[in-house]
Design an enzyme around this catalytic site. Structure first.
Site, short mmCIF file in Angstrom:
data_model
loop_
_atom_site.label_atom_id
_atom_site.label_comp_id
_atom_site.label_asym_id
_atom_site.label_seq_id
_atom_site.Cartn_x
_atom_site.Cartn_y
_atom_site.Cartn_z
N HIS A 117 20.12 47.63 26.34
CA HIS A 117 18.93 46.80 26.13
C HIS A 117 18.68 45.81 27.27
O HIS A 117 17.57 45.64 27.76
CB HIS A 117 19.08 45.98 24.85
CG HIS A 117 19.49 46.75 23.65
ND1 HIS A 117 18.59 47.43 22.86
CD2 HIS A 117 20.71 46.93 23.06
CE1 HIS A 117 19.22 48.00 21.86
NE2 HIS A 117 20.51 47.72 21.95
N ASP A 153 24.60 36.30 26.88
CA ASP A 153 25.70 36.14 25.91
C ASP A 153 26.67 37.32 26.03
O ASP A 153 26.79 38.12 25.13
CB ASP A 153 25.14 36.04 24.47
CG ASP A 153 24.32 37.26 24.05
OD1 ASP A 153 23.79 37.98 24.94
OD2 ASP A 153 24.21 37.51 22.84
C1 BDR Z 1 20.53 42.49 21.88
O1 BDR Z 1 21.54 41.94 21.01
C2 BDR Z 1 22.80 41.96 21.66
O2 BDR Z 1 23.74 42.64 20.87
C3 BDR Z 1 22.63 42.67 22.96
O3 BDR Z 1 23.41 42.08 23.99
C4 BDR Z 1 21.16 42.58 23.26
O4 BDR Z 1 20.86 41.41 23.98
C5 BDR Z 1 20.06 43.82 21.31
O5 BDR Z 1 19.49 43.63 20.05
CA CA Z 2 22.61 40.12 25.20
#
Ligand code: BDR
Ligand code: CA
Length: 313
Positions: A240, A10
């Site tokens: 992340h 995403d």
């Molecule tokens: C996750 O949430 C999204 O904001 C980031 O892309 C990552 O996949 C971190 O909590």
């Molecule tokens: Ca993500």
């Protein structure tokens, strides 16, 4: 050994960093980007994925997937973390390439049938596409090699609610379906990703080593760092989404533990990933649930070096 993967994403700033990392990895073969709503609405997510492919010169299929949670109203998205268009202050040019006409779920099923036992699904957004793919092809768990997800918070606090991480919170019912399926699933949640802050010097190095891809990450990450640096003395952000890809390539950098997992779908526990290590509870609600692997630690300096070297190409 080359890992065939489908990246379910995403984009999103840390998604962009992870996608470029995968593209730059000589031992990773990205069969396609399957998009889902999450950080941004699904139309934007799909266009952003095309944009990232264009920047990287990668002519691979990009599909549009689910735009709504399995249950409940449309998401409120995370523009406050990722910016108006998903890339911080950057407003990308509309991509020239077209989407693959298949849905993300259909693409996942088609590829799994084409390469039985070879593909790792790497999901770095909410899990609606994987849940739908399981509905389209109930044999999917036998057709893929494994599933690696960025999401969840097993033994630490959440980042949307005190107990829930964003990707799982965004589509908790879909996550419950995905965690309950009979496949080899490894979870890279906040237990490990929130322990590794990346400083401005890190994105400077990415940009220095790779002006095109690293430069994009550096520029988009400024907004992201503004968000993550609130209420702390240093300037940092968290990448992340790159963790599951790093693990595929270098599992020896990570510490994992095993446990039975359930996902909360109630009002207060929505999206909570409750992991019970084997033998720690008498409850059949957990003991009869699937066992997954959960990342709990990583060698920070070696992980950073891996990202830097891989961006350098
Ligand atoms: C996750 O949430 C999204 O904001 C980031 O892309 C990552 O996949 C971190 O909590
Ligand atoms: Ca993500």
């Amino acid at each position: 050994m080359t890992h065939k993967i489908i990246l379910d994403t995403d984009p999103g700033i840390d998604d962009a960093m992870a996608i470029f990392f995968a593209f730059q990895s000589p031992d990773i073969d990205v069969l396609g980007l399957t998009t889902v709503y999450g950080n941004v609405p699904v139309n934007m997510s799909a266009q952003n994925a095309l944009t990232l492919c264009e920047i990287a010169g990668k002519d691979i299929p990009v599909t549009k997937g689910v735009g709504m949670p399995w249950v409940g109203p449309e998401s409120s998205y995370a523009h406050f973390v990722h910016g108006e268009h998903g890339f911080g202050h950057i407003k990308p040019e509309p991509p020239k390439r077209e989407l693959d006409p298949r849905s993300s779920a259909q693409f996942i099923v088609d590829m799994a049938r084409q390469y039985p036992g070879e593909i790792t699904l790497v999901a770095i957004g909410p899990l609606g596409n994987l849940a739908l793919a399981l509905r389209l092809e109930p044999e999917l768990p036998k057709l893929v090699k494994g599933v690696s997800i960025m999401g969840g918070a097993a033994f630490v606090r959440g980042n949307v609610t005190p107990v829930a991480e964003a990707n799982i919170w965004n589509d908790a019912y879909a996550a419950e379906i995905v965690f309950a399926a009979d496949w080899d699933l490894t979870m890279f949640g906040l237990d490990v990703t929130n322990n590794v802050p990346f400083k401005p010097e890190f994105v400077d190095l990415l940009a220095q080593n790779n002006p095109e891809l690293g430069g994009f990450v550096k520029e988009s990450a400024q907004f992201y760092m503004d968000f993550y640096s609130q209420n702390r003395d240093d300037r940092v952000c968290f990448f992340h989404d790159a963790f599951p890809i790093a693990h595929l390539r270098h599992p020896e950098l990570f510490e994992l533990t095993e446990g039975h997992v359930r996902v909360g779908t109630g009002e207060l526990d929505r999206g909570q990933t409750v992991v019970a290590p084997k033998g720690t509870t008498p409850s059949p609600l957990w003991n009869n649930a699937n066992t997954i692997k959960v990342a709990t630690g990583v060698n920070h300096s070696q992980l950073e070096q891996l990202f830097i070297d891989t961006y350098a190409g």
